[in-house]
Design an enzyme around this catalytic site. Sequence first.
Site, PDB file in Angstrom:
ATOM      1  N   ASP A 140       0.859  -1.172   0.000  1.00 33.90           N
ATOM      2  CA  ASP A 140       0.000   0.000   0.000  1.00 33.90           C
ATOM      3  C   ASP A 140       0.900   1.227   0.000  1.00 33.90           C
ATOM      4  OD1 ASP A 140      -2.872   1.152   1.944  1.00 33.90           O
ATOM      5  OD2 ASP A 140      -2.307   1.437  -0.133  1.00 33.90           O
TER       6      ASP A 140
ATOM      7  N   GLY B   2       0.729   4.128   1.678  1.00 32.33           N
ATOM      8  CA  GLY B   2       1.054   4.779   2.935  1.00 32.33           C
ATOM      9  C   GLY B   2       0.098   5.859   3.385  1.00 32.33           C
TER      10      GLY B   2
ATOM     11  N   ASP C  10      -2.737   7.987  -2.406  1.00 32.92           N
ATOM     12  CA  ASP C  10      -4.091   8.564  -2.419  1.00 32.92           C
ATOM     13  C   ASP C  10      -4.445   9.091  -1.045  1.00 32.92           C
ATOM     14  OD1 ASP C  10      -4.197   6.078  -1.147  1.00 32.92           O
ATOM     15  OD2 ASP C  10      -6.293   5.764  -1.695  1.00 32.92           O
TER      16      ASP C  10
ATOM     17  N   GLY D 195     -11.564   3.810  -0.300  1.00 35.22           N
ATOM     18  CA  GLY D 195     -12.530   4.647   0.415  1.00 35.22           C
ATOM     19  C   GLY D 195     -13.682   3.890   1.033  1.00 35.22           C
TER      20      GLY D 195
ATOM     21  N   ASP E  84      -8.003  -7.623   0.816  1.00 34.08           N
ATOM     22  CA  ASP E  84      -7.075  -7.787   1.940  1.00 34.08           C
ATOM     23  C   ASP E  84      -7.810  -7.448   3.214  1.00 34.08           C
ATOM     24  OD1 ASP E  84      -6.724  -4.625   1.505  1.00 34.08           O
ATOM     25  OD2 ASP E  84      -6.110  -5.209   3.537  1.00 34.08           O
TER      26      ASP E  84
ATOM     27  N   CYS F 258     -11.562 -28.983   8.104  1.00 32.28           N
ATOM     28  CA  CYS F 258     -10.421 -28.128   7.801  1.00 32.28           C
ATOM     29  C   CYS F 258      -9.114 -28.914   7.882  1.00 32.28           C
ATOM     30  CB  CYS F 258     -10.379 -26.956   8.789  1.00 32.28           C
ATOM     31  SG  CYS F 258      -8.963 -25.864   8.561  1.00 32.28           S
TER      32      CYS F 258
ATOM     33  N   CYS G 239      -6.056 -27.688   8.331  1.00 31.44           N
ATOM     34  CA  CYS G 239      -4.929 -26.926   8.899  1.00 31.44           C
ATOM     35  C   CYS G 239      -4.376 -27.637  10.138  1.00 31.44           C
ATOM     36  CB  CYS G 239      -5.403 -25.513   9.253  1.00 31.44           C
ATOM     37  SG  CYS G 239      -6.066 -25.337  10.910  1.00 31.44           S
TER      38      CYS G 239
ATOM     39  N   CYS H  47      -6.685 -27.786  13.289  1.00 30.12           N
ATOM     40  CA  CYS H  47      -7.841 -28.692  13.207  1.00 30.12           C
ATOM     41  C   CYS H  47      -7.405 -30.144  13.088  1.00 30.12           C
ATOM     42  CB  CYS H  47      -8.718 -28.308  12.030  1.00 30.12           C
ATOM     43  SG  CYS H  47      -9.409 -26.669  12.214  1.00 30.12           S
TER      44      CYS H  47
ATOM     45  N   HIS I 157      -5.229 -21.214  11.279  1.00 33.68           N
ATOM     46  CA  HIS I 157      -6.558 -21.715  10.909  1.00 33.68           C
ATOM     47  C   HIS I 157      -7.352 -20.654  10.147  1.00 33.68           C
ATOM     48  CE1 HIS I 157     -10.549 -23.392  10.963  1.00 33.68           C
ATOM     49  NE2 HIS I 157     -10.949 -22.222  11.442  1.00 33.68           N
TER      50      HIS I 157
HETATM   51  C1  LIG Z   1      -9.797  -1.674   6.703  1.00 29.71           C
HETATM   52  N1  LIG Z   1     -10.457  -0.817   5.741  1.00 29.71           N
HETATM   53  C2  LIG Z   1      -9.736  -0.218   4.781  1.00 29.71           C
HETATM   54  N2  LIG Z   1      -8.392  -0.372   4.608  1.00 29.71           N
HETATM   55  C3  LIG Z   1      -8.073   0.453   3.578  1.00 29.71           C
HETATM   56  C4  LIG Z   1      -6.819   0.723   3.012  1.00 29.71           C
HETATM   57  C5  LIG Z   1      -5.574   0.021   3.550  1.00 29.71           C
HETATM   58  C6  LIG Z   1      -5.457  -1.410   3.034  1.00 29.71           C
HETATM   59  C7  LIG Z   1      -4.197  -2.027   3.599  1.00 29.71           C
HETATM   60  C8  LIG Z   1      -3.090  -2.213   2.784  1.00 29.71           C
HETATM   61  C9  LIG Z   1      -1.896  -2.749   3.322  1.00 29.71           C
HETATM   62  C10 LIG Z   1      -1.842  -3.086   4.658  1.00 29.71           C
HETATM   63  C11 LIG Z   1      -0.580  -3.651   5.216  1.00 29.71           C
HETATM   64  F1  LIG Z   1      -0.503  -3.411   6.536  1.00 29.71           F
HETATM   65  F2  LIG Z   1      -0.480  -4.934   4.977  1.00 29.71           F
HETATM   66  F3  LIG Z   1       0.446  -3.111   4.641  1.00 29.71           F
HETATM   67  C12 LIG Z   1      -2.925  -2.907   5.491  1.00 29.71           C
HETATM   68  C13 LIG Z   1      -4.123  -2.373   4.952  1.00 29.71           C
HETATM   69  C14 LIG Z   1      -6.762   1.687   1.973  1.00 29.71           C
HETATM   70  N3  LIG Z   1      -5.537   2.011   1.382  1.00 29.71           N
HETATM   71  C15 LIG Z   1      -5.493   2.991   0.433  1.00 29.71           C
HETATM   72  N4  LIG Z   1      -4.301   3.332  -0.115  1.00 29.71           N
HETATM   73  N5  LIG Z   1      -6.592   3.655  -0.002  1.00 29.71           N
HETATM   74  C16 LIG Z   1      -7.823   3.363   0.499  1.00 29.71           C
HETATM   75  O1  LIG Z   1      -8.840   4.015   0.090  1.00 29.71           O
HETATM   76  C17 LIG Z   1      -7.935   2.343   1.530  1.00 29.71           C
HETATM   77  C18 LIG Z   1      -9.196   2.039   2.093  1.00 29.71           C
HETATM   78  C19 LIG Z   1      -9.243   1.096   3.121  1.00 29.71           C
HETATM   79  N6  LIG Z   1     -10.280   0.659   3.886  1.00 29.71           N
HETATM   80 ZN   LIG Z   2      -8.394 -25.300  10.644  1.00 30.71          ZN
END
Ligand SMILES: CNc1nc2c(CCc3ccc(C(F)(F)F)cc3)c3[nH]c(N)nc(=O)c3cc2[nH]1
Ligand SMILES: [Zn+2]
Length: 373
Positions: A93, A95, A147, A217, A267, A305, A307, A310, A336
């Site tokens: 991501d 940041g 963003d 978003g 994710d 499962c 894993c 389990c 799990h």
């Molecule tokens: C939980 N809800 C949510 N998470 C959001 C995320 C983070 C996603 C993310 C990526 C990497 C990691 C890491 F820890 F594994 F690295 C953790 C979380 C967003 N990220 C960006 N850039 N724009 C968005 O508009 C946006 C909206 C999001 N709603």
């Molecule tokens: Zn399991």
Amino acid sequence: MTERFSFSLAATDGKARTGTIRTPRGEIRTPAFMPVGTAATVKAMLPESVAATGADILLGNTYHLMLRPGAERVARLGGLHRFMNWDRPILTDSGGFQVMSLAGLRKLTEEGVTFTSHIDGSKHELTPERSMEIQRLLGSDIVMCFDECPALPADAAAVEASMQLSMRWAERSKIAFGDRPGHALLGIQQGGVTRELRAESAEALKAIGFDGYAVGGLAVGEGQEAMFGVLDYAPDMLPEDRPRYLMGVGKPDDIVGAVKRGIDMMDCVLPSRSGRTGQAFTRRGVVNIKNARHADDPRPLDEACGCPACQGYSRAYLHHVFRAGEMISGMLLTWHNLRYYQDLMAAMRAAIAAGTFAEFETTFHADRAEGDI
Ligand SMILES: CNc1nc2c(CCc3ccc(C(F)(F)F)cc3)c3[nH]c(N)nc(=O)c3cc2[nH]1
Ligand SMILES: [Zn+2]
């Protein structure tokens, strides 16, 4: 092995799609769930264990890694794949989202954001250009545009201004990313829950041109009904021949609903975070293993499962090690939960390929009791 990044669709069932993303570091079966590896580790898991759950790709983060151990240091040590001993694809991501949710003393301007580290209070700046440089230094295969994800509740005017800033930053991200064969840059659609703004954002991103498109978003507190309301139209605004990534989602039923509406990648911290707190996801619903009712239960969490938790342990044992605060408790339940999420994705891929997604969805909901089991 391919030197390029590509996406091919194998089958569709309604709006649901299944296919393959090909990268030089390996293939990603879609729809895909991507475990979160915030600080160069999927917490409580070895990389080989993450691979054993069926994950083809994991997530890293510009924000966390720029603060500690530093992007230049990771680059000097051979890049993030070498550093964390994961040789499959990594998506990072950009940041901005983490700055707004974690950092202190934030200042947002047209240029970017300045902030103080939540770790040691040191001052930092993130701009589209710096975010692209950090993600290049980390060596991630799939890079996210820099963003701004507006915090809800926000009025439509604020959401519009934020989305338009993100589109200007998307342009700057694309320019700074440059031409990197085998690496992908994903644009992020913003616009809150307003259809016209989502459309304006999609048009702006398509005009710039990206290897894939994220629906950003969302999963910021709007609730499942509002999120599905946006997903009823937003994915269709994005090119159908490119991967669509819904960021931050979600609970198992969120994931099924998103795949049904045309999402290819997701994710969420939920399976790992809740695994560490004793919440186990099963096909019949969520099991809170710390609950006293499990203290004498000789059965596995989920007999279907495969894993290690389990296959080798009883609910009684898992209950005991959680109550005792033993490290193995978080390890077993994280494993799990990640395996459950990957099995859910595999079942959906098979159902879409067989044209039986509707039946899959009916069975999925029928099996799940409401609340704790
Ligand atoms: C939980 N809800 C949510 N998470 C959001 C995320 C983070 C996603 C993310 C990526 C990497 C990691 C890491 F820890 F594994 F690295 C953790 C979380 C967003 N990220 C960006 N850039 N724009 C968005 O508009 C946006 C909206 C999001 N709603
Ligand atoms: Zn399991």
